[in-house]
Design a protein around this motif. Structure first.
Motif, PDB file in Angstrom:
ATOM      1  N   UNK A  13       0.844  -1.208   0.000  1.00 54.31           N
ATOM      2  CA  UNK A  13       0.000   0.000   0.000  1.00 54.31           C
ATOM      3  C   UNK A  13       0.878   1.256   0.000  1.00 54.31           C
TER       4      UNK A  13
ATOM      5  N   UNK B  62     -10.556  -9.891  -0.691  1.00 50.27           N
ATOM      6  CA  UNK B  62     -11.333  -8.688  -0.997  1.00 50.27           C
ATOM      7  C   UNK B  62     -10.826  -7.465  -0.221  1.00 50.27           C
ATOM      8  N   UNK B  63     -10.502  -7.668   1.053  1.00 42.05           N
ATOM      9  CA  UNK B  63     -10.046  -6.540   1.885  1.00 42.05           C
ATOM     10  C   UNK B  63      -8.774  -5.934   1.304  1.00 42.05           C
ATOM     11  N   UNK B  64      -7.859  -6.791   0.890  1.00 43.92           N
ATOM     12  CA  UNK B  64      -6.585  -6.304   0.349  1.00 43.92           C
ATOM     13  C   UNK B  64      -6.793  -5.548  -0.963  1.00 43.92           C
TER      14      UNK B  64
ATOM     15  N   UNK C 133      -9.527  -4.104  -1.899  1.00 43.60           N
ATOM     16  CA  UNK C 133     -10.262  -2.882  -1.587  1.00 43.60           C
ATOM     17  C   UNK C 133      -9.321  -1.806  -1.035  1.00 43.60           C
ATOM     18  N   UNK C 134      -8.418  -2.201  -0.142  1.00 45.82           N
ATOM     19  CA  UNK C 134      -7.454  -1.236   0.424  1.00 45.82           C
ATOM     20  C   UNK C 134      -6.559  -0.673  -0.680  1.00 45.82           C
TER      21      UNK C 134
ATOM     22  N   UNK D 288      -8.393   1.891  -2.633  1.00 54.00           N
ATOM     23  CA  UNK D 288      -8.459   3.149  -1.864  1.00 54.00           C
ATOM     24  C   UNK D 288      -7.169   3.941  -2.018  1.00 54.00           C
ATOM     25  N   UNK D 289      -6.036   3.241  -1.951  1.00 52.13           N
ATOM     26  CA  UNK D 289      -4.745   3.935  -2.057  1.00 52.13           C
ATOM     27  C   UNK D 289      -4.588   4.566  -3.444  1.00 52.13           C
TER      28      UNK D 289
ATOM     29  N   UNK E 181     -17.463   3.839  -4.314  1.00 49.19           N
ATOM     30  CA  UNK E 181     -18.777   4.412  -3.972  1.00 49.19           C
ATOM     31  C   UNK E 181     -19.841   3.299  -3.943  1.00 49.19           C
TER      32      UNK E 181
ATOM     33  N   UNK F  95     -19.313   0.161  -3.347  1.00 50.40           N
ATOM     34  CA  UNK F  95     -19.027  -0.899  -2.371  1.00 50.40           C
ATOM     35  C   UNK F  95     -18.915  -0.421  -0.933  1.00 50.40           C
ATOM     36  N   UNK F  96     -18.899   0.897  -0.713  1.00 45.83           N
ATOM     37  CA  UNK F  96     -18.713   1.389   0.657  1.00 45.83           C
ATOM     38  C   UNK F  96     -20.020   1.325   1.434  1.00 45.83           C
TER      39      UNK F  96
END
Lengths: 61, 434
Positions: free
Chosen positions: B26, B123-125, B127-128, B131-132, B186, B188-189
């Motif tokens: 990240x 998914x979390x990775x 998604x992060x 975001x970055x 937007x 998925x949040x």
């Protein structure tokens, strides 16, 4: 204003890192914790839609 | 002051990387895309932050329990092949001192792409990481949008100095490439506040693209808007929002903007356009005469090369991602690059097809669709810019690769469970299917 934005950018990356560590690093792994939380996913095995689909699913079970 | 704040953030990030190697990914992506050290004015500008983060990340990954094996698929194979080829080609460069620093940047991007395909395992990775990416580019987009609104659009929005998004055209294209990813976030949040903030940021980024006065950016924006409208579920919403923005921008922007955009209609008469055609001729000519090698990174722009093929003319950059790769890395480099594009597009189509009716992977379906829009923006904007080695292309390739592994593994496991429930072995089921 530039410095304000720069500070905001630095804080934002820390927020993302914190969100990642809180969700993935701590093995919760569903992304539902914190300000940046994701919408939950529907598990594949649970049928959505008509009641006949749900009945069919239960029969297969 | 900015330098100290940046260093503190990097130190926090590096400490976290030792415990969680993916934090390094990240951080690395953030520094590569946002180039925050170029926004500070002191010692950090010349400090090799990117290299330090890269070394710590790779070290932490090697000594961690994280997956070590990359997905041995076409993307991985092509990324490695491209890296090997640009290195071999580097020794044939016309001016190695000119070419190697650019090679140095490119190998790190490819290495980052490969590491993402290894480590973005959920998914979390993913998604992060998205975001970055959005934060890194929208930082300039939001600032640029506010700047455009505050100055009445009379001044050009440009990117940070000494970076791939330094000029108005490349910044506009980078913002447009990230635009669909912001929309994915937007969608998925969970937080309504986050969704509203993202929507506001996207509107400001629209004004940033307009305020860049970039003709390539304008074309890419048009392409993204048209395709987004065609694919939108709520057909009325996008046209309304876009219509309001266009009407407002039309009344808001000064005449100089419309004069600039109006020159697209007379591109053939434009000196800049003719310069591009000359640059394509140089790239093709050099690659043909020195088959299979190219002139090295930005080699065709050198006066001693440009002058051979276009004597007595001013040198020009290729201004097209494919001619850029052709001139820099020859026909072999171009073939690998085009194949990489083909694999990326194929993966995106397959992922959309496989996840269309799987609620568990609705996020993959959304992200694949948005990444397709990113590719459209890159292809349209990149046809008029020298931007072939931009990080987001390689990150996109890695994301598709890792998502295919995720989806395929899960679907295979689900199919096996279903087969076992029916009391059949997977082999028997396969035999019956055949």
């Amino acid at each position: 204003m530039n410095s304000f934005f720069y500070g905001l950018g630095l804080i934002a990356i820390l927020v993302i890192i914190h969100w990642y560590v809180a969700n993935d690093g701590m093995s919760q792994n569903d992304g539902s914790v914190g300000f940046l939380a994701m919408k939950p996913v529907k598990p594949r095995d649970i049928p959505t839609g008509s009641s006949s689909a749900k009945k069919s699913f239960r029969r297969k079970q | 002051m900015r330098d100290i704040a940046l260093m503190l953030v990097v130190i926090v990030g590096i400490i976290s990387t030792i415990r969680y190697p993916y934090v390094g990914i990240l951080l690395w992506t953030w520094i590569t895309l946002m180039v925050p050290h170029q926004e500070a004015f002191g010692f950090s500008r010349s400090f090799p932050i990117n290299l330090i983060v890269a070394v710590v990340t790779i070290g932490a990954w090697i000594f961690s329990k994280e997956r070590k094996q990359p997905p041995f698929d076409a993307t991985f194979f092509l990324l490695c092949l491209f890296l090997i080829w640009i290195t071999i080609n580097g020794f044939q460069a016309v001016d190695p001192q000119w070419s190697w620093p650019l090679w140095d940047r490119t190998w790190r991007i490819i290495a980052l792409g490969i590491l993402i395909s290894v480590l973005a395992t959920g998914r979390v990775r993913v998604h992060a990481l998205i975001w970055v990416i959005v934060l890194s580019v929208f930082y300039y987009g939001v600032k640029g949008g506010l700047f455009t609104l505050m100055t009445g659009g009379h001044y050009q929005v440009v990117g940070p100095p000494n970076s791939p998004i330094g000029d108005n055209n490349t910044l506009a294209l980078a913002i447009l490439m990230v635009f669909p990813l912001a929309n994915y976030l937007r969608l998925q949040s969970a937080s309504r506040l986050v969704r509203v903030l993202l929507f506001v940021a996207m509107i400001l980024c629209f004004f940033s693209v307009v305020g860049s006065y970039s003709r390539g950016g304008f074309l890419a924006l048009s392409a993204v808007v048209v395709i987004a409208i065609l694919r939108a579920k709520r057909k009325w919403l996008y046209p309304v929002v876009v219509g309001v923005l266009i009407v407002y921008a039309y009344q808001f922007m000064p005449q100089s903007y419309f004069d600039r955009i109006g020159t697209i209609q007379h591109a053939q008469d434009d000196g800049s356009f003719q310069g591009r055609v000359d640059a394509w001729h140089v790239a093709y000519g050099y690659a043909k005469d020195h088959f299979p090698f190219g002139a090295g990174f930005s080699g065709p722009e050198l006066p001693q090369i440009f002058g051979i093929y276009e004597p007595n003319k001013e040198t020009h950059a290729a201004h097209n991602i494919f001619f850029e790769v052709l001139g820099d890395n020859g026909f072999v480099g171009l073939a690998i690059y085009v194949l990489l594009w083909a694999v990326i597009i194929w993966n995106s189509v397959v992922l959309r097809y496989k996840t269309k009716k799987v609620p568990e992977f609705s996020w993959v379906f959304d992200l694949s669709g948005m990444l397709q829009l990113t590719l459209v923006a890159f292809c349209v904007g990149g046809s008029a810019l020298s931007f072939a080695y931009y990080d987001i292309l390689f990150i996109t390739a890695a994301l598709f690769s890792t998502m295919r592994v995720l989806v395929d593994d899960r679907l295979i496991a689900t199919r096996e469970i279903a087969v076992n429930r029916r009391g059949m072995s997977p082999e028997a089921s396969s035999a019956r299917a055949i």
